[in-house]
Every structure is written in structure tokens, then in C-alpha cells.
Design a protein around this motif. Structure first.
Motif, short mmCIF file in Angstrom:
data_model
loop_
_atom_site.label_atom_id
_atom_site.label_comp_id
_atom_site.label_asym_id
_atom_site.label_seq_id
_atom_site.Cartn_x
_atom_site.Cartn_y
_atom_site.Cartn_z
N GLU A 65 -6.64 8.64 -6.14
CA GLU A 65 -7.50 7.52 -5.73
C GLU A 65 -6.71 6.67 -4.74
O GLU A 65 -5.78 5.95 -5.14
N ARG A 66 -7.02 6.81 -3.46
CA ARG A 66 -6.28 6.08 -2.42
C ARG A 66 -4.78 6.34 -2.56
O ARG A 66 -4.35 7.48 -2.51
N ASN A 67 -3.98 5.28 -2.79
CA ASN A 67 -2.53 5.48 -2.87
C ASN A 67 -2.05 5.71 -4.30
O ASN A 67 -0.85 5.63 -4.58
N LEU A 68 -2.98 5.99 -5.23
CA LEU A 68 -2.63 6.21 -6.63
C LEU A 68 -2.83 7.67 -7.02
O LEU A 68 -3.91 8.23 -6.85
N ARG A 123 -10.25 1.66 -10.26
CA ARG A 123 -9.52 2.81 -9.72
C ARG A 123 -9.73 4.04 -10.61
O ARG A 123 -9.60 3.97 -11.83
N LYS A 124 -10.01 5.16 -9.97
CA LYS A 124 -10.07 6.43 -10.69
C LYS A 124 -8.64 6.85 -11.03
O LYS A 124 -7.75 6.80 -10.18
N MET A 125 -8.44 7.26 -12.26
CA MET A 125 -7.10 7.65 -12.69
C MET A 125 -7.20 8.46 -13.97
O MET A 125 -8.27 8.61 -14.57
N ALA A 139 -10.16 0.43 -15.51
CA ALA A 139 -9.87 1.73 -14.91
C ALA A 139 -11.05 2.69 -15.09
O ALA A 139 -11.72 2.67 -16.12
N VAL A 161 -5.50 -1.67 -12.19
CA VAL A 161 -6.28 -0.45 -12.39
C VAL A 161 -7.78 -0.66 -12.24
O VAL A 161 -8.55 0.30 -12.23
N LYS A 162 -8.21 -1.90 -12.11
CA LYS A 162 -9.65 -2.20 -12.08
C LYS A 162 -10.35 -1.44 -10.95
O LYS A 162 -9.99 -1.54 -9.78
N ASP A 176 -2.89 -7.56 -9.35
CA ASP A 176 -2.59 -7.55 -7.92
C ASP A 176 -2.48 -8.99 -7.40
O ASP A 176 -2.53 -9.94 -8.17
N ASN A 198 0.82 -1.22 0.00
CA ASN A 198 0.00 0.00 0.00
C ASN A 198 0.85 1.27 0.00
O ASN A 198 0.52 2.27 0.63
#
Length: 223
Positions: A194-197, A147-149, A179, A144-145, A137, A119
Motif C-alpha cells: 500500500e503506497r510506501n508500506l 492503509r491496506k496491510m 487499518a 495505519v488508518k 502521523d 515518504n
């Protein structure tokens, strides 16, 4: 204790007949911000050695302050030689060269798995997210599934005139892997967290992406 950032850069210098490589500001601007924040910066690439610079990313005169910051890309270690446990975060720099040697790369996947599992902070700008393509993962799901990016968009690719030259559409591939790809205005500063991204859309987002990364470290809860 200062944070250590691993910056991943491309070795590819050709995209079909076009000269390409790293988009210079996408390394130098973040690296400058990281160093000024007291972070230790390491640049690594697939094959190691001196990094090719996209000739279109040079301005007539480079700021003198960039000279020292560019040193890590003059002779990079191979990514396979890097111990990810030594780093607090990872940053994927862009440039069209990444479309050649970042996607579906076993070494990148192995390195990224560590940051995913632990993380740790993961970040990228412009074409840098091509390194996320093909990465799964520990549950064998695309990284990327869901995840906002963001990243370099289809519209921006079209405006560069390289839409028919790139091997695939990065935006489309990331969407196919699940994504939640958010597009801002073409060639305008746009960063998504998005979280740690942390991801930046284009070269214009390089500086603010790095600033958000630094802020994320400052606000992170102690382990």
C-alpha cells in the motif's frame, strides 16, 4: 549509491512464562536478500545489545550462509541512538517478543515519524506491525488508518496456542486504529503493498516481503 535499511528487532525474551524473542528467519531471510541486492543492513533494538532468539525458530541445523548475516543481531545499537535520516527504508522484524516492547513505544514513533513524513519505505513481517500500534502521523492520525496491510492473524495466533498468552490481539488492535487488515491463508506466503508500506503476514512471508521491498526501491521514481 547503495540503499541503507534499518531493521528493528525485539529485546524481549519472555512472554509470561514462555521463552520468546526474535523469530530468526524474519531477520535472516530479509537481511540476506537485502545484502545480496547490495543494501547496507543495520539492526537496532530498544535496549541495544545481543538479541534473544525465540528457541522455536531454530531449526536443527542453521544454513551456513546465515552465519555472517546474523552478525548485526549479536550486538545492536539502541534505536534511540539511530539517525533515521541516514536510512532509505525501515523493516520491522517479528517474533512474539515484539508484542512486549514494540507497541505504544515513543522511540519507535519518533523514528517512524521521519519515514512517514519523508515518504520513505516502511515494511514489516509477522508480529513486526505491532510497532505501528500507537504511532500517529504529523496530522495526529493513526499511521495505519485507511492503509491496506497484513500481519500475524488471529487465526494464526490461535493455531500457535499462544492466543491466551499474548497481551492483546495484534490484528484487532490494528483494525481498531483503522487499518484495512487483509488476511491470507494461515501460514501461507502473503504480502500486501500500500503506497510506501509493505507488510508480510507470517514467517512464511519473510523472503517475499524482502523481495517486494527491493522491487519497490527499483521502481521508485527518482526524487
Amino acid at each position: 549509491m547503495s540503499k541503507k535499511i534499518l531493521m528493528v528487532v525485539t529485546n524481549a525474551d519472555k512472554l509470561e512464562q514462555h521463552d520468546t524473542g526474535l523469530w530468526l528467519s524474519e531477520f535472516v531471510e530479509p537481511a540476506t536478500e537485502f545484502k545480496e541486492a547490495g543494501f547496507e543492513v543495520t539492526a537496532a533494538s530498544m535496549n541495544g545489545g545481543r538479541i534473544p532468539i525465540d528457541p522455536n525458530s531454530y531449526s536443527n541445523e542453521l544454513p551456513r550462509v546465515w552465519d555472517g548475516v546474523m552478525e548485526p543481531i549479536h550486538d545492536t545499537p539502541r534505536l534511540s541512538e539511530i539517525n533515521p535520516e541516514e536510512y532509505d527504508g525501515i523493516f520491522f522484524c517479528g517474533g512474539h517478543g515484539t508484542m512486549v516492547d514494540f507497541p505504544d513505544n515513543d522511540t519507535i514513533e519518533e523514528i517512524l515519524r521521519h519515514f512517514i513524513t519523508e515518504n520513505k519505505l516502511i515494511s514489516s513481517v509477522c508480529h513486526g506491525p505491532s510497532g505501528f500500534i500507537g504511532v500517529t502521523d504529523h496530522n495526529d492520525q493513526p499511521f495505519v488508518k485507511g492503509r491496506k496491510m497484513t500481519g500475524f492473524t488471529n487465526e494464526e495466533e490461535k493455531q500457535t496456542g499462544l492466543e491466551s498468552v499474548v497481551p492483546f490481539s495484534m490484528e484487532d488492535r490494528l483494525r481498531e486504529e483503522g487499518a484495512v487488515f487483509e488476511t491470507g491463508e494461515a501460514f501461507k506466503d502473503h504480502v500486501v503493498v500500500e503506497r510506501n508500506l509493505v507488510t508480510g503476514q507470517n514467517p512464511q512471508s519473510s523472503l517475499s516481503t524482502a523481495q517486494v521491498v527491493i522491487e519497490q526501491f527499483k521502481t521508485a521514481k527518482p526524487e
